[in-house]
Design a protein around this motif. Structure first.
Motif, PDB file in Angstrom:
ATOM      1  N   ALA A   1      -0.224  53.328  98.820  1.00  0.00           N
ATOM      2  CA  ALA A   1       0.488  52.659  99.911  1.00  0.00           C
ATOM      3  C   ALA A   1      -0.332  52.643 101.194  1.00  0.00           C
ATOM      4  O   ALA A   1       0.043  51.969 102.155  1.00  0.00           O
ATOM      5  N   ASP A   2      -1.452  53.372 101.227  1.00  0.00           N
ATOM      6  CA  ASP A   2      -2.247  53.482 102.452  1.00  0.00           C
ATOM      7  C   ASP A   2      -3.369  52.455 102.443  1.00  0.00           C
ATOM      8  O   ASP A   2      -4.493  52.724 102.009  1.00  0.00           O
ATOM      9  N   GLY A   3      -3.043  51.249 102.914  1.00  0.00           N
ATOM     10  CA  GLY A   3      -4.001  50.143 102.884  1.00  0.00           C
ATOM     11  C   GLY A   3      -5.279  50.467 103.639  1.00  0.00           C
ATOM     12  O   GLY A   3      -6.371  50.087 103.232  1.00  0.00           O
ATOM     13  N   VAL A   4      -5.148  51.194 104.756  1.00  0.00           N
ATOM     14  CA  VAL A   4      -6.327  51.504 105.581  1.00  0.00           C
ATOM     15  C   VAL A   4      -7.263  52.441 104.828  1.00  0.00           C
ATOM     16  O   VAL A   4      -8.483  52.254 104.797  1.00  0.00           O
ATOM     17  N   LEU A   5      -6.661  53.459 104.181  1.00  0.00           N
ATOM     18  CA  LEU A   5      -7.453  54.416 103.391  1.00  0.00           C
ATOM     19  C   LEU A   5      -8.222  53.687 102.283  1.00  0.00           C
ATOM     20  O   LEU A   5      -9.430  53.892 102.107  1.00  0.00           O
TER      21      LEU A   5
ATOM     22  N   MET B   1       4.597  46.416 100.535  1.00  0.00           N
ATOM     23  CA  MET B   1       5.351  47.471 101.213  1.00  0.00           C
ATOM     24  C   MET B   1       4.640  47.905 102.491  1.00  0.00           C
ATOM     25  O   MET B   1       5.264  48.132 103.518  1.00  0.00           O
ATOM     26  N   ASP B   2       3.299  47.996 102.410  1.00  0.00           N
ATOM     27  CA  ASP B   2       2.513  48.406 103.570  1.00  0.00           C
ATOM     28  C   ASP B   2       2.691  47.395 104.704  1.00  0.00           C
ATOM     29  O   ASP B   2       2.916  47.759 105.862  1.00  0.00           O
ATOM     30  N   ARG B   3       2.648  46.099 104.344  1.00  0.00           N
ATOM     31  CA  ARG B   3       2.794  45.061 105.370  1.00  0.00           C
ATOM     32  C   ARG B   3       4.190  45.099 105.971  1.00  0.00           C
ATOM     33  O   ARG B   3       4.359  44.967 107.180  1.00  0.00           O
ATOM     34  N   LEU B   4       5.187  45.292 105.129  1.00  0.00           N
ATOM     35  CA  LEU B   4       6.559  45.357 105.643  1.00  0.00           C
ATOM     36  C   LEU B   4       6.723  46.536 106.594  1.00  0.00           C
ATOM     37  O   LEU B   4       7.298  46.414 107.670  1.00  0.00           O
ATOM     38  N   ARG B   5       6.159  47.690 106.186  1.00  0.00           N
ATOM     39  CA  ARG B   5       6.279  48.886 107.028  1.00  0.00           C
ATOM     40  C   ARG B   5       5.628  48.666 108.388  1.00  0.00           C
ATOM     41  O   ARG B   5       6.129  49.089 109.413  1.00  0.00           O
TER      42      ARG B   5
END
Ligand SMILES: Nc1ncnc2c1ncn2[C@@H]1O[C@H](COP(=O)(O)OP(=O)(O)OP(=O)(O)O)[C@@H](O)[C@H]1O
Ligand SMILES: [Mg+2]
Length: 277
Positions: A227-231, A246-250
């Motif tokens: 879920a950690d797109g940056v990582l 989910m990441d974008r929604l968050r």
């Protein structure tokens, strides 16, 4: 029983101009019955890490051992490592002889070797009566991969390390490897999988270790890591579609969207849930 790495550093060619620090201050524990993915960019030390965990390469400093019931022992007899493209190492005339090579070197008697080979081939989804007499070179790409992994399974060790087990395989063949790994974990073995295949990670693995520059950057549940797109972006990978959404929604950070996210997250479950036998 667990594999324990404490502050492990590994330098190749120490003292020479070509010296490379492949691993730096690695602390990692893998329990029996656990399935762990190791992901990271090329050259980040993943294969070296597996070699240290298998007891094939000694750390330059730090400690790599098996801990079992309070006692400490060496890794070699407890860990089997399948290198990337293990099928390139076939050299016997039949699948049976190739899978039996390891147990024969362990000094086992013929009947015991037979039992080991039949069991290993069955665990790899290649029944001995159908595949044992074949030449390894006559197998399909996916069968070759599974036969080569069977050679490691036949060593009958509590931990299995796999370097890129789905590399170069089509999705349905990769799914056979996924089944093999799930079954090994269900049977109580500890499995560590180095991979770039995040679909495989999502479907099979409960815990994900991210490495970069020879160090552990993150050690999380697979759901958290994916879920950690940056990582993931930092190591050149993208979140699988569900996690990216989910990441974008968050990140929109709207209370209503957060609520939808929680509902979707709950319905989806986690890799942890699916992992348990
Ligand atoms: N036998 C060796 N001698 C010298 N340097 C090595 C040796 N093996 C690996 N290295 C170096 O150690 C570093 C880590 O290599 P390693 O093969 O462990 O990376 P990796 O994460 O498995 O990469 P890839 O994803 O490309 O397989 C790299 O800089 C590599 O060049
Ligand atoms: Mg590698």
């Amino acid at each position: 029983m667990r594999i324990v790495l404490r502050d492990v550093t590994l330098r190749y060619d120490a003292g020479l101009p070509s010296a490379t620090t492949a691993l730096s201050g690695i602390c990692l524990t893998v329990e029996q019955g656990e399935c762990v993915a190791v992901i990271g960019p090329t050259g980040s030390g993943k294969t070296t890490l597996l070699e240290v965990m298998a007891g094939l390469t000694a750390p330059t400093s730090g400690v790599a051992t098996i801990e079992s019931a309070g006692a400490v022992r060496g890794l070699r007899d407890a860990v089997g490592l399948a290198y990337q493209f293990p099928e390139s190492q076939f050299f016997e005339e039949t699948v049976f002889a190739d899978v039996g090579f390891g147990p024969a070197r362990q000094g086992l008697a013929e009947p015991e070797i037979r039992v080991r080979v039949e069991e290993a081939l069955s665990r790899a989804g290649l029944p001995a009566d159908k595949f044992g007499g074949r030449s390894p070179l006559s197998l399909s790409a996916g069968e070759k991969r599974r036969a080569a992994i069977a050679g490691i399974l036949a060593l009958s060790r509590p931990f299995l390390l796999l370097d890129e087990p789905t590399a170069g395989l089509d999705p349905s063949t990769a799914e056979r490897i996924a089944d093999l790994v799930r079954n090994e974990v269900r049977a109580g073995r500890g499995v560590v999988v180095v991979t770039h295949d995040l679909e495989f990670v999502e479907a099979v693995v409960s815990r994900t270790v991210v490495v970069g520059g020879g160090a552990v950057l993150a050690d999380r549940t697979t759901a958290d890591a994916l879920a950690d797109g940056v990582l993931l972006e930092g190591i050149g990978l993208e979140s699988p579609p569900y996690y990216a959404l989910m990441d974008r929604l968050r990140r929109l950070s709207h209370p209503e969207l957060d609520r939808i996210g929680l509902v979707l997250g709950g319905a989806r479950g986690t890799g942890d849930d699916r992992q348990k036998p």
